[in-house]
Design a protein around this motif. Sequence first.
Motif, PDB file in Angstrom:
ATOM      1  N   VAL A  31       6.842  -6.903  -0.103  1.00 12.77           N
ATOM      2  CA  VAL A  31       7.865  -6.100   0.565  1.00 12.77           C
ATOM      3  C   VAL A  31       9.233  -6.756   0.420  1.00 12.77           C
ATOM      4  O   VAL A  31      10.245  -6.082   0.217  1.00 12.77           O
ATOM      5  CB  VAL A  31       7.498  -5.908   2.053  1.00 12.77           C
ATOM      6  CG1 VAL A  31       8.674  -5.332   2.829  1.00 12.77           C
ATOM      7  CG2 VAL A  31       6.290  -4.994   2.185  1.00 12.77           C
ATOM      8  N   ASN A  34      10.704  -5.910  -2.921  1.00  8.47           N
ATOM      9  CA  ASN A  34      11.136  -4.514  -2.971  1.00  8.47           C
ATOM     10  C   ASN A  34      12.413  -4.296  -2.160  1.00  8.47           C
ATOM     11  O   ASN A  34      13.305  -3.541  -2.563  1.00  8.47           O
ATOM     12  CB  ASN A  34      10.024  -3.604  -2.441  1.00  8.47           C
ATOM     13  CG  ASN A  34       8.819  -3.566  -3.358  1.00  8.47           C
ATOM     14  OD1 ASN A  34       8.954  -3.747  -4.564  1.00  8.47           O
ATOM     15  ND2 ASN A  34       7.644  -3.345  -2.806  1.00  8.47           N
ATOM     16  N   LEU A  35      12.497  -4.954  -1.003  1.00  7.24           N
ATOM     17  CA  LEU A  35      13.684  -4.810  -0.166  1.00  7.24           C
ATOM     18  C   LEU A  35      14.915  -5.411  -0.839  1.00  7.24           C
ATOM     19  O   LEU A  35      16.020  -4.859  -0.740  1.00  7.24           O
ATOM     20  CB  LEU A  35      13.452  -5.483   1.195  1.00  7.24           C
ATOM     21  CG  LEU A  35      12.462  -4.787   2.137  1.00  7.24           C
ATOM     22  CD1 LEU A  35      12.239  -5.637   3.382  1.00  7.24           C
ATOM     23  CD2 LEU A  35      12.961  -3.405   2.524  1.00  7.24           C
ATOM     24  N   ARG A  38      16.039  -2.918  -3.369  1.00  3.35           N
ATOM     25  CA  ARG A  38      16.651  -1.747  -2.732  1.00  3.35           C
ATOM     26  C   ARG A  38      18.023  -2.093  -2.151  1.00  3.35           C
ATOM     27  O   ARG A  38      18.973  -1.317  -2.281  1.00  3.35           O
ATOM     28  CB  ARG A  38      15.715  -1.231  -1.628  1.00  3.35           C
ATOM     29  CG  ARG A  38      16.260  -0.046  -0.839  1.00  3.35           C
ATOM     30  CD  ARG A  38      16.561   1.126  -1.727  1.00  3.35           C
ATOM     31  NE  ARG A  38      17.072   2.257  -0.971  1.00  3.35           N
ATOM     32  CZ  ARG A  38      17.817   3.215  -1.480  1.00  3.35           C
ATOM     33  NH1 ARG A  38      18.152   3.192  -2.765  1.00  3.35           N
ATOM     34  NH2 ARG A  38      18.239   4.221  -0.732  1.00  3.35           N
ATOM     35  N   LEU A  60      11.905   1.095   5.263  1.00  2.02           N
ATOM     36  CA  LEU A  60      10.560   0.523   5.152  1.00  2.02           C
ATOM     37  C   LEU A  60       9.621   1.094   6.201  1.00  2.02           C
ATOM     38  O   LEU A  60       8.450   1.345   5.934  1.00  2.02           O
ATOM     39  CB  LEU A  60      10.646  -1.004   5.290  1.00  2.02           C
ATOM     40  CG  LEU A  60       9.333  -1.769   5.330  1.00  2.02           C
ATOM     41  CD1 LEU A  60       8.608  -1.630   3.998  1.00  2.02           C
ATOM     42  CD2 LEU A  60       9.578  -3.241   5.654  1.00  2.02           C
ATOM     43  N   LYS A 219       9.867   4.861  -2.908  1.00  2.00           N
ATOM     44  CA  LYS A 219       9.847   4.546  -1.486  1.00  2.00           C
ATOM     45  C   LYS A 219       8.700   3.579  -1.185  1.00  2.00           C
ATOM     46  O   LYS A 219       7.783   3.408  -1.993  1.00  2.00           O
ATOM     47  CB  LYS A 219       9.706   5.830  -0.668  1.00  2.00           C
ATOM     48  CG  LYS A 219      10.928   6.737  -0.770  1.00  2.00           C
ATOM     49  CD  LYS A 219      10.785   7.972   0.095  1.00  2.00           C
ATOM     50  CE  LYS A 219      12.049   8.823   0.051  1.00  2.00           C
ATOM     51  NZ  LYS A 219      11.920  10.056   0.860  1.00  2.00           N
ATOM     52  N   ALA A 220       8.773   2.988   0.006  1.00  2.00           N
ATOM     53  CA  ALA A 220       7.798   1.951   0.358  1.00  2.00           C
ATOM     54  C   ALA A 220       6.374   2.481   0.321  1.00  2.00           C
ATOM     55  O   ALA A 220       5.458   1.800  -0.152  1.00  2.00           O
ATOM     56  CB  ALA A 220       8.126   1.390   1.737  1.00  2.00           C
ATOM     57  N   ARG A 223       5.149   2.646  -3.295  1.00  2.00           N
ATOM     58  CA  ARG A 223       4.859   1.321  -3.849  1.00  2.00           C
ATOM     59  C   ARG A 223       3.558   0.769  -3.285  1.00  2.00           C
ATOM     60  O   ARG A 223       2.768   0.150  -4.002  1.00  2.00           O
ATOM     61  CB  ARG A 223       6.026   0.374  -3.557  1.00  2.00           C
ATOM     62  CG  ARG A 223       7.318   0.745  -4.262  1.00  2.00           C
ATOM     63  CD  ARG A 223       8.331  -0.384  -4.200  1.00  2.00           C
ATOM     64  NE  ARG A 223       8.786  -0.626  -2.846  1.00  2.00           N
ATOM     65  CZ  ARG A 223       9.884  -0.092  -2.319  1.00  2.00           C
ATOM     66  NH1 ARG A 223      10.622   0.737  -3.036  1.00  2.00           N
ATOM     67  NH2 ARG A 223      10.256  -0.384  -1.085  1.00  2.00           N
ATOM     68  N   GLN A 224       3.329   1.017  -1.992  1.00  2.00           N
ATOM     69  CA  GLN A 224       2.096   0.534  -1.388  1.00  2.00           C
ATOM     70  C   GLN A 224       0.883   1.263  -1.962  1.00  2.00           C
ATOM     71  O   GLN A 224      -0.154   0.658  -2.236  1.00  2.00           O
ATOM     72  CB  GLN A 224       2.153   0.717   0.133  1.00  2.00           C
ATOM     73  CG  GLN A 224       0.969   0.114   0.877  1.00  2.00           C
ATOM     74  CD  GLN A 224       0.857  -1.381   0.662  1.00  2.00           C
ATOM     75  OE1 GLN A 224       1.866  -2.074   0.604  1.00  2.00           O
ATOM     76  NE2 GLN A 224      -0.359  -1.882   0.535  1.00  2.00           N
TER      77      GLN A 224
END
Length: 299
Positions: A31, A34-35, A38, A60, A219-220, A223-224
């Motif tokens: 995460v 990814n953050l 972003r 998130l 978006k989160a 990705r998850q």
Amino acid sequence: MTENTDIHRLLDEAFAGVAMTPDAQDLKEEVRANLMARAAELESAGRTPAQAARQAIAELGDVRDLLDEDTDAAPRARSDYAALQQRHHVKPKAGFVVRAVVWSLMFVVAATVAILIATGVLPLPVQLTIGLMGVASTGLAYLVGDSLSQETTTNHPMPLNRAAGYFLATLIGTYGLGIGVLVALAALPLWCIVFAAVGVIGAIILFAFLFASQTNRHKAWVRQAQHDASRVRNRFEEEPETAARFGIYSAVIWLVTFAVIVVLVFTVGWWWAPLAFVGGFAAMMLLLARMLFAPDKKA
């Protein structure tokens, strides 16, 4: 661009109270990456580092939801992904839908009329085709740029400066192709192919730069879901006793194989030895398949 340190602080706050198991730690680091990507996108769109960090964290959502999803026993099935899409569905804005129809009609009508003039079907001055191809290219470019700047179910909106880059690349590329078509139809002199080549080559270079510098817009939840779908169950890690049995069985197979090879070499000849080796290898593969893909005893 310097690293956005606010991300680390806000991420630690988001994970406050969460038991840091190995899975949770892995998720946190994923995460975090990814953050950071972003936040960098948001900063390039004009946000301050603090604003970018807060918006990225807000997008998130609750990390506990991600942890709950991360602990599922099996990868998500197609139906699960469809359910997630429905849950996070983003309806297109009415204004965008209207604009998309206008840009599409602009492209189709202008390109069609230009080709009809170039082929002599419409008795209009050939010079009009140059302007019409420009109108058609502009319509398609607006459609591409406007679409990329919209939020969708799976993607965050692209920053306006990058969307403008795709607009420009589409514009010059389509215009170059249009000029090339007019030259091929003999509506324009052959030397105009130079302008077509410049437009197409320029578009290729710009598209290549945009693709190479593009960060992850997913978006989160997407990705998850992709992370979960990419996981392959390793039975040997989950069941140490199975791994131990596999090691013992493998040792037995190869000891027997080499013993058979020795016997064959000293009795019927060395040319039979490869046959024993092939047999041992086949037994090894069957054992591996049987132990890796046996029915789950915990089911």
